[in-house]
Design a protein around this motif. Sequence first.
Motif, PDB file in Angstrom:
ATOM      1  N   UNK A  12      58.900 172.886  55.759  1.00  0.00           N
ATOM      2  CA  UNK A  12      59.717 172.635  54.575  1.00  0.00           C
ATOM      3  C   UNK A  12      61.079 172.068  54.982  1.00  0.00           C
ATOM      4  N   UNK A  13      61.682 171.317  54.086  1.00  0.00           N
ATOM      5  CA  UNK A  13      63.038 170.840  54.331  1.00  0.00           C
ATOM      6  C   UNK A  13      63.994 172.029  54.359  1.00  0.00           C
ATOM      7  N   UNK A  14      64.977 171.975  55.250  1.00  0.00           N
ATOM      8  CA  UNK A  14      65.907 173.095  55.381  1.00  0.00           C
ATOM      9  C   UNK A  14      66.747 173.249  54.119  1.00  0.00           C
ATOM     10  N   UNK A  15      67.293 172.161  53.600  1.00  0.00           N
ATOM     11  CA  UNK A  15      68.086 172.238  52.377  1.00  0.00           C
ATOM     12  C   UNK A  15      69.460 172.847  52.622  1.00  0.00           C
ATOM     13  N   UNK A  16      70.282 172.950  51.572  1.00  0.00           N
ATOM     14  CA  UNK A  16      71.658 173.450  51.720  1.00  0.00           C
ATOM     15  C   UNK A  16      71.768 174.965  51.833  1.00  0.00           C
ATOM     16  N   UNK A  17      70.727 175.683  51.429  1.00  0.00           N
ATOM     17  CA  UNK A  17      70.735 177.149  51.486  1.00  0.00           C
ATOM     18  C   UNK A  17      69.302 177.622  51.662  1.00  0.00           C
ATOM     19  N   UNK A  18      69.100 178.806  52.270  1.00  0.00           N
ATOM     20  CA  UNK A  18      67.725 179.285  52.490  1.00  0.00           C
ATOM     21  C   UNK A  18      67.018 179.600  51.183  1.00  0.00           C
ATOM     22  N   UNK A  19      65.835 179.035  51.012  1.00  0.00           N
ATOM     23  CA  UNK A  19      65.061 179.320  49.801  1.00  0.00           C
ATOM     24  C   UNK A  19      64.614 180.772  49.776  1.00  0.00           C
ATOM     25  N   UNK A  20      64.295 181.311  50.955  1.00  0.00           N
ATOM     26  CA  UNK A  20      63.902 182.712  51.096  1.00  0.00           C
ATOM     27  C   UNK A  20      64.662 183.273  52.294  1.00  0.00           C
ATOM     28  N   UNK A  21      65.815 183.894  52.068  1.00  0.00           N
ATOM     29  CA  UNK A  21      66.658 184.328  53.192  1.00  0.00           C
ATOM     30  C   UNK A  21      65.937 185.311  54.106  1.00  0.00           C
ATOM     31  N   UNK A  22      66.173 185.158  55.384  1.00  0.00           N
ATOM     32  CA  UNK A  22      65.597 186.051  56.385  1.00  0.00           C
ATOM     33  C   UNK A  22      66.671 186.959  56.951  1.00  0.00           C
ATOM     34  N   UNK A  23      66.241 188.114  57.440  1.00  0.00           N
ATOM     35  CA  UNK A  23      67.137 189.074  58.082  1.00  0.00           C
ATOM     36  C   UNK A  23      67.388 188.710  59.548  1.00  0.00           C
ATOM     37  N   UNK A  24      66.722 187.668  60.059  1.00  0.00           N
ATOM     38  CA  UNK A  24      66.896 187.298  61.461  1.00  0.00           C
ATOM     39  C   UNK A  24      68.351 186.918  61.729  1.00  0.00           C
ATOM     40  N   UNK A  25      68.911 186.037  60.905  1.00  0.00           N
ATOM     41  CA  UNK A  25      70.273 185.548  61.126  1.00  0.00           C
ATOM     42  C   UNK A  25      71.138 185.830  59.908  1.00  0.00           C
ATOM     43  N   UNK A  26      72.448 185.914  60.140  1.00  0.00           N
ATOM     44  CA  UNK A  26      73.372 186.235  59.056  1.00  0.00           C
ATOM     45  C   UNK A  26      73.362 185.192  57.950  1.00  0.00           C
ATOM     46  N   UNK A  27      73.057 183.930  58.274  1.00  0.00           N
ATOM     47  CA  UNK A  27      73.054 182.896  57.237  1.00  0.00           C
ATOM     48  C   UNK A  27      71.691 182.754  56.567  1.00  0.00           C
ATOM     49  N   UNK A  28      70.724 183.604  56.946  1.00  0.00           N
ATOM     50  CA  UNK A  28      69.411 183.593  56.310  1.00  0.00           C
ATOM     51  C   UNK A  28      68.379 182.728  56.997  1.00  0.00           C
ATOM     52  N   UNK A  29      68.744 182.017  58.088  1.00  0.00           N
ATOM     53  CA  UNK A  29      67.762 181.194  58.800  1.00  0.00           C
ATOM     54  C   UNK A  29      66.759 182.096  59.512  1.00  0.00           C
ATOM     55  N   UNK A  30      65.457 181.748  59.497  1.00  0.00           N
ATOM     56  CA  UNK A  30      64.422 182.685  59.960  1.00  0.00           C
ATOM     57  C   UNK A  30      64.045 182.597  61.435  1.00  0.00           C
ATOM     58  N   UNK A  31      64.929 182.135  62.318  1.00  0.00           N
ATOM     59  CA  UNK A  31      64.560 182.040  63.736  1.00  0.00           C
ATOM     60  C   UNK A  31      65.797 182.129  64.610  1.00  0.00           C
ATOM     61  N   UNK A  32      65.591 182.581  65.840  1.00  0.00           N
ATOM     62  CA  UNK A  32      66.654 182.594  66.844  1.00  0.00           C
ATOM     63  C   UNK A  32      66.037 182.254  68.197  1.00  0.00           C
ATOM     64  N   UNK A  33      66.889 181.855  69.138  1.00  0.00           N
ATOM     65  CA  UNK A  33      66.448 181.582  70.498  1.00  0.00           C
ATOM     66  C   UNK A  33      67.211 182.494  71.441  1.00  0.00           C
ATOM     67  N   UNK A  34      66.546 182.990  72.467  1.00  0.00           N
ATOM     68  CA  UNK A  34      67.218 183.841  73.440  1.00  0.00           C
ATOM     69  C   UNK A  34      66.725 183.506  74.838  1.00  0.00           C
ATOM     70  N   UNK A  35      67.529 183.900  75.830  1.00  0.00           N
ATOM     71  CA  UNK A  35      67.193 183.644  77.232  1.00  0.00           C
ATOM     72  C   UNK A  35      67.507 184.892  78.036  1.00  0.00           C
ATOM     73  N   UNK A  36      66.526 185.349  78.814  1.00  0.00           N
ATOM     74  CA  UNK A  36      66.754 186.423  79.778  1.00  0.00           C
ATOM     75  C   UNK A  36      67.003 185.790  81.135  1.00  0.00           C
ATOM     76  N   UNK A  37      68.076 186.253  81.824  1.00  0.00           N
ATOM     77  CA  UNK A  37      68.547 185.572  83.024  1.00  0.00           C
ATOM     78  C   UNK A  37      68.161 186.273  84.318  1.00  0.00           C
ATOM     79  N   UNK A  38      67.328 187.289  84.289  1.00  0.00           N
ATOM     80  CA  UNK A  38      66.939 187.990  85.517  1.00  0.00           C
ATOM     81  C   UNK A  38      65.903 187.177  86.282  1.00  0.00           C
ATOM     82  N   UNK A  39      65.777 187.471  87.569  1.00  0.00           N
ATOM     83  CA  UNK A  39      64.778 186.786  88.373  1.00  0.00           C
ATOM     84  C   UNK A  39      65.218 185.396  88.792  1.00  0.00           C
ATOM     85  N   UNK A  40      64.349 184.703  89.485  1.00  0.00           N
ATOM     86  CA  UNK A  40      64.678 183.386  89.994  1.00  0.00           C
ATOM     87  C   UNK A  40      64.751 182.327  88.914  1.00  0.00           C
ATOM     88  N   UNK A  41      64.022 182.522  87.814  1.00  0.00           N
ATOM     89  CA  UNK A  41      64.023 181.556  86.722  1.00  0.00           C
ATOM     90  C   UNK A  41      64.286 182.278  85.409  1.00  0.00           C
TER      91      UNK A  41
END
Length: 316
Positions: A12-41
């Motif tokens: 779906x098009x993102x649009x100016x505001x979330x059509x169905x707000x998610x609890x993932x992010x404060x602005x209602x976007x339904x996804x996040x990215x994270x990185x764990x830095x342990x190990x060689x990679x």
Amino acid sequence: MLRALLPPWAHERIGPAPAQPSYVADDGFPAEMSVNWSGGRPELRVLFDSLGHDLVFPGESGFAARRLERVHETFTPRAGRPSPAPLWHSIAWRPPSGVVHKTYFGLYSWPHAQRETAVAEAMAQLGLGAAWEDAHRRIETVEGDREIEFFAVDLAGETRARVKIYYRNHAAGLAEVGRVAAVALRHDPEEAQAAYRVLAGSRADAGEGALTCLAFRSGVDRAAESTTYLRLPDLAQDDQEAVERTAALLHDEGVDPGRFRTLAAALAPGPLSGSRGVLELVSYRAAGRRGDVTTYFRFPVYDRPGPSPLAPVDLA
């Protein structure tokens, strides 16, 4: 793989505001990215909200599929719950290893008694009832105000799979979140406190909404490990300060922070000094592995927060 797994909302098009707000992010976007830095990679992770859609994802073994099937109904009205628990999914990839899948049940809108009942039932079904009883008893002895927010399962083979229970701590000090983390069998309190102090700067509190994840493993009769998540927008004045503190922690842990700095700068909409909340959470696990730091990035998609998807909960 990510394109194949994302729910229909991804098209779906993102649009100016979330059509169905998610609890993932404060602005209602339904996804996040994270990185764990342990190990060689580093390990790249993407977490996303199903937003009510059915998800079809591959488990790594029959054990993983059976484990998820065993607990799924526990978090639905068929088991007497007030509503279906929102379903989140994440994929994690650390080359050259294969992708790891994780599923999360959001309990944040239920009354507290319902959350604890559902967690106890699910843990018993997974053969971890005694370990949960031990952890719950220990948690209850730690002063402060906290609530269970998520129940999660790794979709992996029995030797690697964890079951995780997430607490949100309210108005907690660094010492308090340290005592909660110490419920786990493998936890170094001195290393953990040193890491918290780097992230919190001059403050003695953990900021609002610090999280504690207790991880359980088959054959261990108490919580095996714990991870503490500090919310950097509440502890730092902008993303620049949040990145500098996190880079200092990575350096202390023997991790070159160069790639982390590059990634943070690439994700921010402009200078880091002019943004806040792109680096939303930083977690630390003191369980014997150096550099076990994970950085959580929230994409600045919407200009203003969407309406809260939560029903009001009386914390008292």
